[in-house]
Scaffold this motif. Sequence first.
Motif, PDB file in Angstrom:
ATOM      1  N   SER A   1       0.831  -1.207   0.000  1.00 32.12           N
ATOM      2  CA  SER A   1       0.000   0.000   0.000  1.00 32.12           C
ATOM      3  C   SER A   1       0.864   1.255   0.000  1.00 32.12           C
ATOM      4  O   SER A   1       0.523   2.259  -0.638  1.00 32.12           O
ATOM      5  N   MET A   2       1.984   1.212   0.706  1.00 27.63           N
ATOM      6  CA  MET A   2       2.909   2.335   0.694  1.00 27.63           C
ATOM      7  C   MET A   2       3.501   2.527  -0.697  1.00 27.63           C
ATOM      8  O   MET A   2       3.692   3.658  -1.161  1.00 27.63           O
ATOM      9  N   ALA A   3       3.799   1.433  -1.378  1.00 25.09           N
ATOM     10  CA  ALA A   3       4.380   1.516  -2.713  1.00 25.09           C
ATOM     11  C   ALA A   3       3.442   2.244  -3.673  1.00 25.09           C
ATOM     12  O   ALA A   3       3.890   3.000  -4.541  1.00 25.09           O
ATOM     13  N   GLU A   4       2.139   2.023  -3.516  1.00 28.18           N
ATOM     14  CA  GLU A   4       1.166   2.748  -4.333  1.00 28.18           C
ATOM     15  C   GLU A   4       1.277   4.251  -4.119  1.00 28.18           C
ATOM     16  O   GLU A   4       1.232   5.039  -5.074  1.00 28.18           O
TER      17      GLU A   4
ATOM     18  N   ALA B   1       8.848   7.236 -10.093  1.00 30.30           N
ATOM     19  CA  ALA B   1       7.467   6.777  -9.969  1.00 30.30           C
ATOM     20  C   ALA B   1       7.334   5.272 -10.173  1.00 30.30           C
ATOM     21  O   ALA B   1       6.341   4.676  -9.769  1.00 30.30           O
ATOM     22  N   VAL B   2       8.337   4.658 -10.800  1.00 31.19           N
ATOM     23  CA  VAL B   2       8.329   3.208 -10.996  1.00 31.19           C
ATOM     24  C   VAL B   2       9.400   2.538 -10.138  1.00 31.19           C
ATOM     25  O   VAL B   2       9.154   1.523  -9.477  1.00 31.19           O
ATOM     26  N   ALA B   3      10.605   3.118 -10.137  1.00 28.77           N
ATOM     27  CA  ALA B   3      11.717   2.501  -9.406  1.00 28.77           C
ATOM     28  C   ALA B   3      11.487   2.497  -7.900  1.00 28.77           C
ATOM     29  O   ALA B   3      11.828   1.527  -7.216  1.00 28.77           O
ATOM     30  N   THR B   4      10.898   3.571  -7.359  1.00 29.26           N
ATOM     31  CA  THR B   4      10.689   3.659  -5.912  1.00 29.26           C
ATOM     32  C   THR B   4       9.714   2.604  -5.397  1.00 29.26           C
ATOM     33  O   THR B   4      10.042   1.881  -4.447  1.00 29.26           O
ATOM     34  N   PRO B   5       8.497   2.453  -5.966  1.00 29.91           N
ATOM     35  CA  PRO B   5       7.617   1.391  -5.468  1.00 29.91           C
ATOM     36  C   PRO B   5       8.196   0.001  -5.664  1.00 29.91           C
ATOM     37  O   PRO B   5       8.009  -0.885  -4.820  1.00 29.91           O
ATOM     38  N   ARG B   6       8.907  -0.211  -6.764  1.00 32.78           N
ATOM     39  CA  ARG B   6       9.539  -1.520  -6.964  1.00 32.78           C
ATOM     40  C   ARG B   6      10.567  -1.797  -5.882  1.00 32.78           C
ATOM     41  O   ARG B   6      10.670  -2.922  -5.374  1.00 32.78           O
ATOM     42  N   SER B   7      11.323  -0.772  -5.517  1.00 33.45           N
ATOM     43  CA  SER B   7      12.327  -0.933  -4.467  1.00 33.45           C
ATOM     44  C   SER B   7      11.672  -1.264  -3.128  1.00 33.45           C
ATOM     45  O   SER B   7      12.169  -2.117  -2.373  1.00 33.45           O
ATOM     46  N   ILE B   8      10.543  -0.606  -2.828  1.00 33.98           N
ATOM     47  CA  ILE B   8       9.827  -0.884  -1.581  1.00 33.98           C
ATOM     48  C   ILE B   8       9.367  -2.332  -1.527  1.00 33.98           C
ATOM     49  O   ILE B   8       9.568  -3.043  -0.530  1.00 33.98           O
ATOM     50  N   VAL B   9       8.760  -2.792  -2.612  1.00 33.25           N
ATOM     51  CA  VAL B   9       8.238  -4.165  -2.654  1.00 33.25           C
ATOM     52  C   VAL B   9       9.379  -5.184  -2.657  1.00 33.25           C
ATOM     53  O   VAL B   9       9.303  -6.224  -1.990  1.00 33.25           O
ATOM     54  N   MET B  10      10.451  -4.884  -3.384  1.00 29.12           N
ATOM     55  CA  MET B  10      11.611  -5.787  -3.406  1.00 29.12           C
ATOM     56  C   MET B  10      12.207  -5.931  -2.012  1.00 29.12           C
ATOM     57  O   MET B  10      12.556  -7.042  -1.581  1.00 29.12           O
ATOM     58  N   THR B  11      12.321  -4.818  -1.306  1.00 27.80           N
ATOM     59  CA  THR B  11      12.914  -4.862   0.033  1.00 27.80           C
ATOM     60  C   THR B  11      12.047  -5.660   0.992  1.00 27.80           C
ATOM     61  O   THR B  11      12.545  -6.535   1.715  1.00 27.80           O
TER      62      THR B  11
END
Length: 571
Positions: A104-107, A282-292
């Motif tokens: 939800s944060m990644a969104e 806008a794409v790299a940041t949510p991906r990084s959150i979910v990956m972590t």
Amino acid sequence: MTSFEGQRRESHAPPVTTVFADGDVPDHLAEMTDDEAALAALGYKQEFKREFSAWTTFAVSFAVMGLLPSIATTMWYGLGYAGPAANTWGWLLSVFFILCVAASMAELASSMPTSGGLYYASAVLAGPKYGPFAAWVTGWSNWFVQVTGAPSVDYGCAAMILAAASITNPGYIPTSYQTFLLTVLIMITHACLSSMPTLWIANFNSVGTTVNILCLLITIIIIPTATMSNPKFQPNEFAWGIQNGTDWPDSVAVLMSFLSIIWTMSGYDASFHLSEECTNAAVATPRSIVMTAGSGSVFGFILNTLIAYTIQDVPEVINSDLGQPFAAYLIQILPQNVALAVLSMTIVCAYSMGQGCMIAASRVCFAYARDDCFGIVSRPLKKINRHTLTPVNAVWFNTMIGILLLLLIFGGAAIDAIFSIGAIAAYVAFTTPIFLKIVVVGNRFRRGPWHLGAFSLPSGIAACSFVIVMLPILCFPSVRGENMTLEDMNWTVLVYGAPMVIVVVWFFVDAHKWFKGPKINIEHHMLHQDLPSVEGVEQHIEASKGDRKISDPERGSIGKASSVDLSSSVE
């Protein structure tokens, strides 16, 4: 991409996926890269160099999470409260909800990729009337967790160093004074490193994360292969069973053990705070959150399960004279030299983790100071060093506050409060904008290019429900009744609650007069009309309300940020 794509100057950076809302066009668009234009649409000019990639952003985020040192540092609150069950099914249960929080944060990060992160999102989503207060509470809560991050990690690092000294010299017993001085020294070195230029920091943390991952994998291999315990592995009944170390019922003890997991799984928001330094944010940041969060969940479960199956005597580990449960656990199951090697790797990872925490905290402090959250203290904190182009003043301000918090070491169990604050303050900040998105905005939320689709609402509900249940649990002391003493008290309510009460009172008494939420610091071409200067934005908005109803919840405004902010997140 939008129709403005052709107007932007060409760049060798990766293409940015973003959409400008109607009437939200930054001035000087032709001179901006895609990332700069996307940030300008949210109301901010580019002040950092964008030298973080998706990988290096993940590197900092994973370093802040620091699985190996986090698990080692918080064994008191996992194994100590509920025994091996905290490491096995307790981890699986809690991490499901934590992943909902992260997704939800990644969104939000995809929709509003700014250094202010959760604070900015709360202001936008709460609307013009309650936005400033929502931003104020979220911002201060988030800063509390950030400013306690490095001290708590560095305290754990210092404790492991001194435990290693005790292992090699059994007659040595560390004192509180020595622990304090060593922790302060570690913090000062982190502050120096965090004052470097962005590219240096990115490269340093990239190496640190690689070492972190390698040390974690080596530890996962060593524990089952080198253990000399008899039996080598405990039966399932032991590894998945509860050993209640509290005065509360088993069910409550398991919930209390989630403190260890929540504190461990709280570093993924660092990616959000680095979004202004990341390309294609806008794409790299949510991906990084979910990956972590995803990688942390998997590797954390593997390591915790190995500990649950190999530990021989939980009370002996928790109550060891070494003063550090992970060091006692390693000595219990491994030959001394092997145990020291694993402990040394954990210390290296803890150092890297503390560095990541310091970086994230400085970016949060800078973002909030930029909007004058700290009152008169904001002026020096929002300055970028002209040599390094990093918020050096914010780094050292957080360092000084952290050193003051470390005085809790001399209060015995009071030092535990910085870990509880890290858990409570983090998830209050994490879920406040998620709650606002669900309850206030609903389906009017303007998604970014990365989103959950149909799973957005269920994920948000699960995240908020989990935090509501856990908030009071994390304030419980491990003992009660006749066993309760001042030393055994859980001081979280005081150490976190008292400052929060002060800042809330401050808001209603004075701050509401001048704090209006995130501020525009860039000239915009808003509502298809020219704005002569940043200072004139607020007056222009007031004059325009009758024509476009900017303060209406369907569009919304947050003080000086107004249509810039809300048009990017609420349709």
